[in-house]
Design a protein around this motif. Structure first.
Motif, PDB file in Angstrom:
ATOM      1  N   PRO A  17       0.950  -1.219   0.140  1.00  0.00           N
ATOM      2  CA  PRO A  17       0.021   0.057  -0.051  1.00  0.00           C
ATOM      3  C   PRO A  17       0.861   1.198   0.109  1.00  0.00           C
ATOM      4  O   PRO A  17       1.966   1.268   0.522  1.00  0.00           O
ATOM      5  CB  PRO A  17      -0.747  -0.246   1.259  1.00  0.00           C
ATOM      6  N   PRO A  18       0.287   2.342  -0.718  1.00  0.00           N
ATOM      7  CA  PRO A  18       1.040   3.673  -0.790  1.00  0.00           C
ATOM      8  C   PRO A  18       1.496   4.295   0.671  1.00  0.00           C
ATOM      9  O   PRO A  18       0.442   4.093   1.459  1.00  0.00           O
ATOM     10  CB  PRO A  18       0.273   4.562  -1.336  1.00  0.00           C
ATOM     11  N   THR A  19       2.519   4.844   0.852  1.00  0.00           N
ATOM     12  CA  THR A  19       2.646   5.287   2.272  1.00  0.00           C
ATOM     13  C   THR A  19       2.048   6.784   2.091  1.00  0.00           C
ATOM     14  O   THR A  19       1.517   7.269   0.992  1.00  0.00           O
ATOM     15  CB  THR A  19       4.146   5.652   2.331  1.00  0.00           C
ATOM     16  N   GLU A  20       1.867   7.336   3.607  1.00  0.00           N
ATOM     17  CA  GLU A  20       0.997   8.601   3.622  1.00  0.00           C
ATOM     18  C   GLU A  20       2.225   9.755   2.949  1.00  0.00           C
ATOM     19  O   GLU A  20       1.366  10.532   2.075  1.00  0.00           O
ATOM     20  CB  GLU A  20       1.251   9.030   4.964  1.00  0.00           C
ATOM     21  N   GLN A  21       3.561   9.542   2.856  1.00  0.00           N
ATOM     22  CA  GLN A  21       4.084  10.566   2.013  1.00  0.00           C
ATOM     23  C   GLN A  21       3.905  10.562   0.597  1.00  0.00           C
ATOM     24  O   GLN A  21       3.957  11.392  -0.331  1.00  0.00           O
ATOM     25  CB  GLN A  21       5.660  10.345   2.324  1.00  0.00           C
ATOM     26  N   GLU A  22       3.903   9.294   0.128  1.00  0.00           N
ATOM     27  CA  GLU A  22       3.479   8.908  -1.182  1.00  0.00           C
ATOM     28  C   GLU A  22       1.990   9.565  -1.586  1.00  0.00           C
ATOM     29  O   GLU A  22       1.867  10.166  -2.731  1.00  0.00           O
ATOM     30  CB  GLU A  22       3.359   7.475  -1.747  1.00  0.00           C
ATOM     31  N   ILE A  23       1.040   9.450  -0.848  1.00  0.00           N
ATOM     32  CA  ILE A  23      -0.286   9.746  -0.962  1.00  0.00           C
ATOM     33  C   ILE A  23      -0.103  11.208  -1.069  1.00  0.00           C
ATOM     34  O   ILE A  23      -0.895  11.976  -2.207  1.00  0.00           O
ATOM     35  CB  ILE A  23      -1.053   9.228   0.034  1.00  0.00           C
ATOM     36  N   SER A  24       0.534  11.732  -0.359  1.00  0.00           N
ATOM     37  CA  SER A  24       0.614  13.409  -0.182  1.00  0.00           C
ATOM     38  C   SER A  24       1.015  13.996  -1.500  1.00  0.00           C
ATOM     39  O   SER A  24       0.798  14.923  -2.104  1.00  0.00           O
ATOM     40  CB  SER A  24       1.346  13.889   0.988  1.00  0.00           C
ATOM     41  N   ARG A  25       2.249  13.187  -2.076  1.00  0.00           N
ATOM     42  CA  ARG A  25       2.877  13.844  -3.268  1.00  0.00           C
ATOM     43  C   ARG A  25       1.918  13.749  -4.553  1.00  0.00           C
ATOM     44  O   ARG A  25       1.800  14.550  -5.285  1.00  0.00           O
ATOM     45  CB  ARG A  25       4.346  13.029  -3.440  1.00  0.00           C
ATOM     46  N   VAL A  26       1.135  12.347  -4.642  1.00  0.00           N
ATOM     47  CA  VAL A  26       0.442  12.416  -5.817  1.00  0.00           C
ATOM     48  C   VAL A  26      -0.664  13.470  -5.370  1.00  0.00           C
ATOM     49  O   VAL A  26      -1.268  13.769  -6.544  1.00  0.00           O
ATOM     50  CB  VAL A  26      -0.177  10.919  -5.663  1.00  0.00           C
ATOM     51  N   PHE A  27      -1.042  13.557  -4.142  1.00  0.00           N
ATOM     52  CA  PHE A  27      -2.348  14.505  -4.220  1.00  0.00           C
ATOM     53  C   PHE A  27      -2.087  15.754  -4.568  1.00  0.00           C
ATOM     54  O   PHE A  27      -3.240  16.471  -5.075  1.00  0.00           O
ATOM     55  CB  PHE A  27      -2.905  14.448  -2.630  1.00  0.00           C
ATOM     56  N   VAL A  28      -0.645  16.247  -4.572  1.00  0.00           N
ATOM     57  CA  VAL A  28      -0.272  17.542  -4.771  1.00  0.00           C
ATOM     58  C   VAL A  28      -0.695  17.574  -6.450  1.00  0.00           C
ATOM     59  O   VAL A  28      -1.236  18.853  -7.020  1.00  0.00           O
ATOM     60  CB  VAL A  28       1.065  17.887  -4.636  1.00  0.00           C
ATOM     61  N   GLY A  29      -0.219  16.758  -7.032  1.00  0.00           N
ATOM     62  CA  GLY A  29      -0.551  16.627  -8.466  1.00  0.00           C
ATOM     63  C   GLY A  29      -1.883  16.739  -8.873  1.00  0.00           C
ATOM     64  O   GLY A  29      -2.245  17.509  -9.764  1.00  0.00           O
ATOM     65  N   LEU A  30      -2.800  16.046  -8.175  1.00  0.00           N
ATOM     66  CA  LEU A  30      -4.330  15.846  -8.153  1.00  0.00           C
ATOM     67  C   LEU A  30      -4.894  17.266  -8.097  1.00  0.00           C
ATOM     68  O   LEU A  30      -5.704  17.614  -8.770  1.00  0.00           O
ATOM     69  CB  LEU A  30      -4.775  14.637  -7.538  1.00  0.00           C
ATOM     70  N   VAL A  31      -4.384  17.885  -6.921  1.00  0.00           N
ATOM     71  CA  VAL A  31      -4.852  19.220  -6.834  1.00  0.00           C
ATOM     72  C   VAL A  31      -4.572  20.095  -7.760  1.00  0.00           C
ATOM     73  O   VAL A  31      -5.716  20.980  -8.296  1.00  0.00           O
ATOM     74  CB  VAL A  31      -4.438  19.775  -5.292  1.00  0.00           C
ATOM     75  N   ILE A  32      -3.634  20.283  -8.398  1.00  0.00           N
ATOM     76  CA  ILE A  32      -3.111  21.091  -9.813  1.00  0.00           C
ATOM     77  C   ILE A  32      -4.094  20.699 -10.925  1.00  0.00           C
ATOM     78  O   ILE A  32      -4.638  21.466 -11.478  1.00  0.00           O
ATOM     79  CB  ILE A  32      -1.722  20.911 -10.155  1.00  0.00           C
ATOM     80  N   VAL A  33      -4.366  19.296 -11.258  1.00  0.00           N
ATOM     81  CA  VAL A  33      -5.269  18.832 -12.160  1.00  0.00           C
ATOM     82  C   VAL A  33      -6.721  19.614 -11.961  1.00  0.00           C
ATOM     83  O   VAL A  33      -7.279  20.093 -12.778  1.00  0.00           O
ATOM     84  CB  VAL A  33      -5.265  17.262 -12.183  1.00  0.00           C
TER      85      VAL A  33
END
Length: 513
Positions: A17-33
């Motif tokens: 499963p993705p780590t909290e750090q990995e989720i946060s990084r992906v989420f930054v990209g999704l927020v921009i999208v």
């Protein structure tokens, strides 16, 4: 026969499963999208007067917005299905690149017809931005933690609707209207880089067959139906031959689509979704909620300007509490959901708040109440909505098997957009009918969500009798909005509830009423 391979991606992610750090990084990209898609409409609406002064074509100006809305709405379910078949990463790449291509072409348009076509291309990309972001969040974040992220999604949309007109005005004044499209390029490039580096690609191994015929039939039926909603009562009378032909085409292609998917092994929109009681009720609730909200809130600026006599700039500030309420409630929702582990009670409270707020607004509009009553009601209306949208999305994602979560989430977003369009068309018709019944005329500004509230200021100096007619006509749209949201409230009471858990890609638990 494909059961083992259907869950290959889910198994891989469950093991690692993705780590909290990995989720946060992906989420930054999704927020921009998400910001790209959410802010585009309000930026473009602000620049429309400058666009038409450069390119001409005032009679077709509304199509700059309409083409985008039609394309984005019609393509939503298709993105969900493709992401189930090919994985989320390549499909969101395609959506972002298509959106950016449409942005470049729109910025370079030399006449209004080119701009309309290029906006449709941009909309075809935008149709994947919101659903794919929600799908990826659903993949990575356990259900009990998901409310916090989904709440941020709703908050972003609320924030963008507030700052979009300001940014659009600044860009148009300081540079030119072309740059409201070109500015998407560096922002989109950053999103692509972040998602490319942080988002894992788990490609499902089941059949990758594309349902071309189903995609064509579904898109044709959807676009024709949306054209009926958009053009009926404005470009053409509801009883006119063109509207009748479009309606017949939508019905015929819709029937052919249903017959086709019954026999297609990998349909673009699986009918199995509609055998899920929770999905059906959630989709209706989402459609009704946005039908009531968009149909009535369209007239907030017109009400403040025509009836209460405030300036266009001031009316924009007076509608702000709606978005503030959405943003605050969406952000609070995640914390409440994490503690409760249940979503139904929160949605019931949210719809109850929205129904009461709409009722108070209708009474306030009809009886000349002060802003001291109207403004808190608008805030409560937004807060109620902020509790509905994230939790209904989580409900659907928790109720569907992993193989259908992508197309299910995207289809839910489609019903949300469809409800909003129905609300706009229906409220415009009700408003016009009420004015005609009172012997008044319909201001064209009131009929166009993309456009024309600024021109309502030209109607500022109307007689007291005319103000009273507008007051009661707008109050009628608020009353209808209250009734529609009340229907959503009744439906949510029979929504089954699936217990949330802390595991990724868990098999849906049995529903409990």
């Amino acid at each position: 026969m494909s059961t083992p391979s259907l869950t290959a991606a889910a198994t891989a992610q469950a093991i690692h499963p993705p780590t909290e750090q990995e989720i946060s990084r992906v989420f930054v990209g999704l927020v921009i999208v998400l910001a790209l898609g959410a802010i585009d409409q309000s930026i473009v609406a602000t620049a429309l007067p400058r666009i038409v002064s450069d390119l001409g074509g005032m009679s077709h100006l509304s199509w700059v917005v309409t083409a985008y809305v039609l394309a984005s709405t019609a393509t939503m379910p298709l993105y969900g299905k493709l992401s189930d078949q090919y994985g989320r990463k390549p499909v969101i790449y395609f959506a972002i690149i298509t959106f950016l291509l449409g942005s470049v072409l729109s910025g370079a348009a030399r006449n209004l017809m080119e701009l309309i076509v290029f906006r449709a291309i941009q909309g075809a990309g935008a149709g994947g931005l919101l659903p794919l972001a929600q799908i990826i969040i659903g993949d990575m974040v356990p259900p009990t933690q998901r409310g916090k992220r989904q709440g941020v999604v709703a908050g972003i949309f609320a924030l963008c609707s507030v700052v979009g007109p300001v940014i659009g005005g600044l860009i148009t004044d300081m540079l030119s209207w072309h740059w409201i499209f070109y500015v998407n390029l560096p922002v989109g490039a950053v999103a692509l880089i972040i998602i490319g580096r942080t988002l894992r690609q788990y490609t499902p191994l089941h059949a990758r067959r594309i349902d071309y015929l189903g995609s064509v039939l579904m898109t044709a039926s959807t676009v024709a139906f949306l054209l009926v909603l958009t053009l009926g009562g404005s470009e053409w009378p509801w009883a006119s031959a063109p509207i009748a032909l479009l309606g017949a085409f939508a019905l015929i292609t819709g029937v052919l689509f249903v017959r086709h998917v019954k026999h297609e092994p990998e349909p673009v929109l699986p009918l199995a979704l509609f055998h899920n009681r929770l999905f059906v009720i959630a989709s209706l609730v989402m459609a009704l909620t946005f039908m009531g909200l968009m149909g009535a809130s369209l007239f907030f600026p017109l009400f403040f300007q025509l009836v209460m006599g405030v300036s266009p700039a001031h009316s924009g500030l007076l509608t702000g509490p709606l978005m503030v309420g959405i943003a605050l409630a969406s952000l609070l929702n995640g914390r409440v959901l994490m503690r409760a582990g249940r979503y139904k009670r929160i949605v019931v409270v949210g719809l109850a708040m929205s129904t009461v707020a709409f009722g108070v607004l209708a009474w306030s509009a009809a009886t000349s109440q002060s802003l001291g009553i109207i403004e808190p009601s608008i805030f409560i209306l937004g807060a109620g909505l902020g509790l509905v949208t994230p939790n209904v999305t989580i409900a659907v994602q928790s109720a569907l098997a992993p193989v259908h979560r992508g197309v299910g989430t995207a289809t839910l977003t489609f019903f949300r957009s469809l409800g909003a369009l129905l609300g706009v068309a229906g409220s415009g018709a009700i408003f016009a009918w009420r004015l005609r019944a009172q012997g008044g005329t319909t201001p064209s500004a009131g009929m166009s969500p993309e456009g024309g509230m600024a021109s309502a200021s030209a109607l500022h100096h109307v007689t007291d009798a005319a103000v009273m007619m507008y007051r009661h006509a707008i109050a009628s749209t608020f009353t209808i909005g209250a009734c529609i949201v009340a229907c959503a409230f009744v439906l949510i009471l029979i929504l089954p509830e699936v217990a949330l858990n802390d595991h990724h890609h868990a098999t849906p638990a049995p529903a409990a009423d």
